[in-house]
Design a protein around this motif. Structure first.
Motif, PDB file in Angstrom:
ATOM      1  N   THR A 254       0.821  -1.209   0.000  1.00 30.53           N
ATOM      2  CA  THR A 254       0.000   0.000   0.000  1.00 30.53           C
ATOM      3  C   THR A 254       0.858   1.262   0.000  1.00 30.53           C
ATOM      4  OG1 THR A 254      -0.129   0.155   2.435  1.00 30.53           O
ATOM      5  CG2 THR A 254      -1.793  -1.195   1.327  1.00 30.53           C
ATOM      6  N   THR A 285       6.422  -3.580   8.352  1.00 34.64           N
ATOM      7  CA  THR A 285       5.123  -3.700   9.006  1.00 34.64           C
ATOM      8  C   THR A 285       4.758  -2.425   9.767  1.00 34.64           C
ATOM      9  OG1 THR A 285       6.260  -4.869  10.815  1.00 34.64           O
ATOM     10  CG2 THR A 285       5.110  -6.209   9.179  1.00 34.64           C
ATOM     11  N   TYR A 288       3.343  -0.109   7.237  1.00 36.70           N
ATOM     12  CA  TYR A 288       1.986  -0.526   6.883  1.00 36.70           C
ATOM     13  C   TYR A 288       0.979  -0.069   7.932  1.00 36.70           C
ATOM     14  CZ  TYR A 288      -2.048  -3.624   6.354  1.00 36.70           C
ATOM     15  OH  TYR A 288      -3.323  -4.131   6.242  1.00 36.70           O
ATOM     16  N   ASP A 367       5.723  -1.588   1.977  1.00 33.87           N
ATOM     17  CA  ASP A 367       5.265  -2.133   3.246  1.00 33.87           C
ATOM     18  C   ASP A 367       4.902  -3.606   3.090  1.00 33.87           C
ATOM     19  OD1 ASP A 367       3.075  -1.528   1.644  1.00 33.87           O
ATOM     20  OD2 ASP A 367       1.848  -0.752   3.280  1.00 33.87           O
ATOM     21  N   THR A 369       2.152  -6.462   4.057  1.00 33.96           N
ATOM     22  CA  THR A 369       0.754  -6.541   4.461  1.00 33.96           C
ATOM     23  C   THR A 369       0.252  -7.983   4.478  1.00 33.96           C
ATOM     24  OG1 THR A 369      -0.226  -6.446   2.250  1.00 33.96           O
ATOM     25  CG2 THR A 369       0.468  -4.352   3.215  1.00 33.96           C
TER      26      THR A 369
END
Length: 381
Positions: A254, A285, A288, A367, A369
C-alpha cells in the motif's frame, strides 16, 4: 505513456491468455545485459549470459506464467527452441534474440503455446503495441511499468515487470531497455552495470532473490554518437523510475518506502544501510500500520555491517518542509504525532545521516501486508 516505441527502430507486440503471456520486441543494435546472482538461476539465464557476450541483439521474446527454472537439460533445450521461435517471428538470427521467462519455478515451458502465440503477433511501432507487450510479461503485477527519459540529443526508454520475489542482486523482474544512442557494446555494458547497481539492485519487496531476473539494453544508434557519461546518467534515471514502479507495485503493498542514507564514508556503506532498512520486516510492518516506531530504522541501520558511530546518527521522516526530525546526533527529538502524519500517504521517506563522510545512496521498498501472505500462500494453487 509511450516509452520503448518512442525510440526509433523499436517495435513491439504482446498477448495474454490467462496467466500465460508472450511479448515480442524487434530492435537491432549493440546489446548489453545483466542477470540474477542466484546460483539456482534458470537455464535461460545461462544461455543468455553466454550469447550476450557477442554484444549484438536484434530482438526479445519473453513469456510469463512459467519461469522454466530448475528444469535441467530440458529447460536449456526449451530455451534454445524459444530463441528459434523468436528468431522466426522477428525475422532474425536466433542467436541474436534475447530470451526471458517469468512465472512458476519447476515447470516446463509449453512450447506449443508459445509457438502459436508468436505466430499470432506482429510487432509494430505504436503505443498500444507497447502496452500489450508490457501487459504480456506481468505475473502478479497490478500495473504496467514504463519509463522514457531524454538526454542531450538522445533518449532512453524501457518496460519492466516485477511485484514479488524482489531483492537486491537483481530483483523477480524482467527489464527491456532501449536507447537511440550510438555507443559500443562494451561501453553499453559498463553503463548498464552502473545503472542497475543504483536502481534495480536497490529495491526490496520481500528479500527473496529470483532465479530469472534479467535486464537487456539495446542501442539502435539512430541518434548518433554521444558521451558515455550522458548515457549513464539518463539510463540511471530510467532504471530508477522503473525500479520505483516495481517497489510501489510490490505484492500486497500500500506504500512505497524510500530510505536515503547520506554522510557515509563511501557509497557501498550507504547502500548497505539503505538496503538493510528497506528489507527489515519490522520496518515494513510499522510503515503498513502507520506506527512511528522509528527505533526499528535505527536498529536495522545498526546491524547492516557498516562501521559508523551510533551517537553521530540523525534520522528524519518525510520530505521538504514536512521533514520531521526523529533523532539528531544521537539525541531523541521525535514528535510522534508529526511522524505518524508523515506515514499516512502512499510514500514514506526516511533520511539517515551518518555524519561519517560525504557519500550517499538511496534504496526503495514497500510495506508488508496481510495481502502479501495471501498472494504467496496460494501462488501455485
Amino acid at each position: 505513456m509511450k516509452s520503448i516505441c518512442g525510440i526509433a527502430g523499436v517495435e513491439a507486440a504482446g498477448m495474454k491468455e490467462g496467466k500465460y503471456g508472450l511479448a515480442l520486441i524487434r530492435a537491432a543494435g549493440a546489446g548489453a545485459a545483466v542477470f540474477t546472482q542466484n546460483k539456482a538461476r534458470a537455464p535461460v539465464i545461462d544461455l543468455m549470459a553466454e550469447r550476450m557476450r557477442k554484444g549484438r541483439i536484434e530482438g526479445i521474446i519473453a513469456n510469463s506464467g512459467c519461469a522454466n527454472a530448475y528444469t535441467g537439460r530440458r529447460g536449456l533445450s526449451d530455451a534454445i527452441e524459444m530463441a528459434e521461435i523468436g528468431g522466426d517471428a522477428l525475422g532474425s538470427d536466433p542467436n541474436r534474440i534475447g530470451v526471458a521467462s517469468t512465472g512458476v519455478i519447476g515447470r516446463y515451458l509449453d512450447l506449443e503455446l508459445i509457438h502459436r502465440q508468436a505466430g499470432e503477433l506482429t510487432p509494430v511501432h505504436s503505443e498500444d503495441a507497447e502496452l500489450q507487450a508490457a501487459r504480456a510479461i506481468m505475473t502478479t503485477d497490478l500495473v504496467e511499468k514504463h519509463a522514457l527519459f531524454s538526454g542531450e540529443g538522445f533518449s532512453v526508454a524501457g518496460i519492466a515487470k516485477g511485484s514479488g520475489m524482489i531483492a537486491p542482486n537483481m530483483a523477480t523482474m524482467l527489464g527491456f531497455l532501449y536507447t537511440d544512442a550510438d555507443i559500443s557494446d562494451k561501453k553499453l555494458q559498463e553503463s548498464l552495470k552502473i545503472a542497475v547497481r543504483r536502481s534495480f539492485n536497490r529495491i526490496v519487496v520481500d528479500g527473496d532473490v529470483s532465479t530469472n531476473d534479467c535486464v537487456f539494453l539495446t542501442a539502435t544508434g539512430e541518434a548518433g554518437k554521444i558521451k558515455r557519461k550522458d548515457l549513464e546518467d539518463t539510463l540511471t534515471k530510467a532504471c530508477i523510475s522503473l525500479a520505483q514502479s516495481i517497489a510501489r507495485d510490490g505484492e500486497g503493498a500500500t506504500k512505497l518506502i524510500e530510505v536515503a542514507v547520506c554522510g557515509a564514508r563511501n557509497e557501498g556503506d550507504a547502500e548497505k544501510i539503505a538496503k538493510t532498512v528497506v528489507t527489515s520486516p519490522l520496518v515494513k510492518t510499522a510503515v503498513y500500520g502507520q506506527d512511528p516506531n522509528w527505533g526499528r530504522v535505527v536498529a536495522a541501520a545498526g546491524y547492516a555491517g557498516v562501521d559508523f558511530e551510533i551517537p553521530d546518527l540523525s534520522l528524519w521522516i518525510g520530505t521538504g518542509e514536512e521533514k520531521t526530525p526523529l533523532v539528531q546526533k544521537g539525541e531523541i527529538t521525535a514528535d510522534l504525532v508529526a511522524a505518524k502524519a508523515a506515514m499516512r500517504g502512499d510514500t514514506v521517506v526516511f533520511t539517515i545521516d551518518l555524519d561519517s563522510g560525504s557519500a550517499e545512496a538511496t534504496a526503495w521498498g514497500c510495506d508488508l501486508t496481510e495481502k502479501y501472505v495471501e498472494i504467496n500462500g496460494k501462488y501455485t494453487t
